[in-house]
Design a protein around this motif. Sequence first.
Motif, PDB file in Angstrom:
ATOM      1  N   TRP A  58      15.107  17.425 -12.171  1.00 41.18           N
ATOM      2  CA  TRP A  58      14.448  16.182 -12.577  1.00 41.18           C
ATOM      3  C   TRP A  58      14.888  15.041 -11.666  1.00 41.18           C
ATOM      4  O   TRP A  58      14.085  14.275 -11.170  1.00 41.18           O
ATOM      5  N   GLN A  59      16.193  14.931 -11.447  1.00 42.84           N
ATOM      6  CA  GLN A  59      16.714  13.841 -10.634  1.00 42.84           C
ATOM      7  C   GLN A  59      16.287  13.973  -9.178  1.00 42.84           C
ATOM      8  O   GLN A  59      15.900  12.999  -8.552  1.00 42.84           O
ATOM      9  N   SER A  60      16.369  15.154  -8.636  1.00 39.65           N
ATOM     10  CA  SER A  60      16.124  15.297  -7.205  1.00 39.65           C
ATOM     11  C   SER A  60      14.646  15.270  -6.847  1.00 39.65           C
ATOM     12  O   SER A  60      14.295  14.819  -5.775  1.00 39.65           O
ATOM     13  N   GLU A  61      13.788  15.736  -7.719  1.00 37.51           N
ATOM     14  CA  GLU A  61      12.380  15.836  -7.366  1.00 37.51           C
ATOM     15  C   GLU A  61      11.492  14.878  -8.147  1.00 37.51           C
ATOM     16  O   GLU A  61      10.802  14.057  -7.579  1.00 37.51           O
ATOM     17  N   PHE A  62      11.519  15.002  -9.457  1.00 37.59           N
ATOM     18  CA  PHE A  62      10.539  14.285 -10.268  1.00 37.59           C
ATOM     19  C   PHE A  62      10.751  12.783 -10.252  1.00 37.59           C
ATOM     20  O   PHE A  62       9.797  12.019 -10.111  1.00 37.59           O
ATOM     21  N   LEU A  63      11.986  12.330 -10.384  1.00 35.27           N
ATOM     22  CA  LEU A  63      12.231  10.890 -10.383  1.00 35.27           C
ATOM     23  C   LEU A  63      11.882  10.270  -9.038  1.00 35.27           C
ATOM     24  O   LEU A  63      11.358   9.163  -8.971  1.00 35.27           O
ATOM     25  N   GLN A  64      12.150  10.984  -7.962  1.00 32.65           N
ATOM     26  CA  GLN A  64      11.796  10.481  -6.639  1.00 32.65           C
ATOM     27  C   GLN A  64      10.280  10.342  -6.519  1.00 32.65           C
ATOM     28  O   GLN A  64       9.783   9.306  -6.088  1.00 32.65           O
ATOM     29  N   GLY A  71       5.877   3.378  -8.741  1.00 33.37           N
ATOM     30  CA  GLY A  71       6.385   2.150  -8.142  1.00 33.37           C
ATOM     31  C   GLY A  71       5.407   1.544  -7.155  1.00 33.37           C
ATOM     32  O   GLY A  71       5.122   0.347  -7.205  1.00 33.37           O
ATOM     33  N   LEU A  72       4.867   2.362  -6.271  1.00 34.31           N
ATOM     34  CA  LEU A  72       3.921   1.830  -5.296  1.00 34.31           C
ATOM     35  C   LEU A  72       2.617   1.402  -5.953  1.00 34.31           C
ATOM     36  O   LEU A  72       2.023   0.399  -5.564  1.00 34.31           O
ATOM     37  N   ALA A  73       2.166   2.142  -6.956  1.00 34.05           N
ATOM     38  CA  ALA A  73       0.954   1.735  -7.685  1.00 34.05           C
ATOM     39  C   ALA A  73       1.184   0.417  -8.406  1.00 34.05           C
ATOM     40  O   ALA A  73       0.304  -0.454  -8.440  1.00 34.05           O
ATOM     41  N   TYR A  74       2.372   0.228  -8.964  1.00 33.84           N
ATOM     42  CA  TYR A  74       2.695  -1.024  -9.637  1.00 33.84           C
ATOM     43  C   TYR A  74       2.669  -2.187  -8.652  1.00 33.84           C
ATOM     44  O   TYR A  74       2.084  -3.235  -8.925  1.00 33.84           O
ATOM     45  N   PHE A  75       3.295  -2.006  -7.494  1.00 36.56           N
ATOM     46  CA  PHE A  75       3.309  -3.091  -6.514  1.00 36.56           C
ATOM     47  C   PHE A  75       1.904  -3.397  -6.010  1.00 36.56           C
ATOM     48  O   PHE A  75       1.577  -4.550  -5.742  1.00 36.56           O
ATOM     49  N   LEU A  76       1.083  -2.388  -5.886  1.00 37.38           N
ATOM     50  CA  LEU A  76      -0.303  -2.621  -5.504  1.00 37.38           C
ATOM     51  C   LEU A  76      -1.031  -3.396  -6.591  1.00 37.38           C
ATOM     52  O   LEU A  76      -1.780  -4.328  -6.324  1.00 37.38           O
ATOM     53  N   TYR A  77      -0.760  -3.042  -7.847  1.00 38.16           N
ATOM     54  CA  TYR A  77      -1.412  -3.706  -8.979  1.00 38.16           C
ATOM     55  C   TYR A  77      -1.002  -5.172  -9.087  1.00 38.16           C
ATOM     56  O   TYR A  77      -1.843  -6.041  -9.283  1.00 38.16           O
ATOM     57  N   VAL A  78       0.286  -5.457  -8.975  1.00 39.57           N
ATOM     58  CA  VAL A  78       0.727  -6.842  -9.107  1.00 39.57           C
ATOM     59  C   VAL A  78       0.403  -7.651  -7.873  1.00 39.57           C
ATOM     60  O   VAL A  78       0.481  -8.874  -7.904  1.00 39.57           O
ATOM     61  N   GLY A  79       0.038  -6.982  -6.813  1.00 39.03           N
ATOM     62  CA  GLY A  79      -0.429  -7.691  -5.636  1.00 39.03           C
ATOM     63  C   GLY A  79       0.655  -8.144  -4.699  1.00 39.03           C
ATOM     64  O   GLY A  79       0.751  -9.316  -4.372  1.00 39.03           O
TER      65      GLY A  79
END
Length: 133
Positions: A58-64, A71-79
């Motif tokens: 979980w830590q090595s693959e999924f969380l990354q 994270g990138l979708a969020y930053f795209l959304y908030v502009g």
Amino acid sequence: MLKRYAYAWLTLGFFAVSLALHWFFGWRAYLAEAAEHGQAAQTADYLNQMLRDTFENWQSEFLQLLWQVVGLAYFLYVGSPSSKENDDRLEAKVDELIKLHGGTNGDAIIADIDRRFLRRGGHAGPHGADDHE
């Protein structure tokens, strides 16, 4: 609701099936290893081992991956400036064209478009826009 969130449900289904299969085949391997050493299988020992392995994966693959996608979708959304720069530039150009061809009604047309598309606070200018005005 199923159609609207089909991708999320499908992803959750894949995750649940893969986790169940991981634990099932892990149990079979644990039983074989215990039999090979002439020991009785103990559920608590197996759960401890599988939880450790699951959280390592979980830590090595999924969380990354989760951080990268969400994270990138969020930053795209908030502009973030890097994600919105081209949109802002295009929007500023379109606003100027509306003002040019709309004459005295240009600002009213832009305000109406903003109202219909729930845009608040007007349009952001592209980077460096203040330098040329």
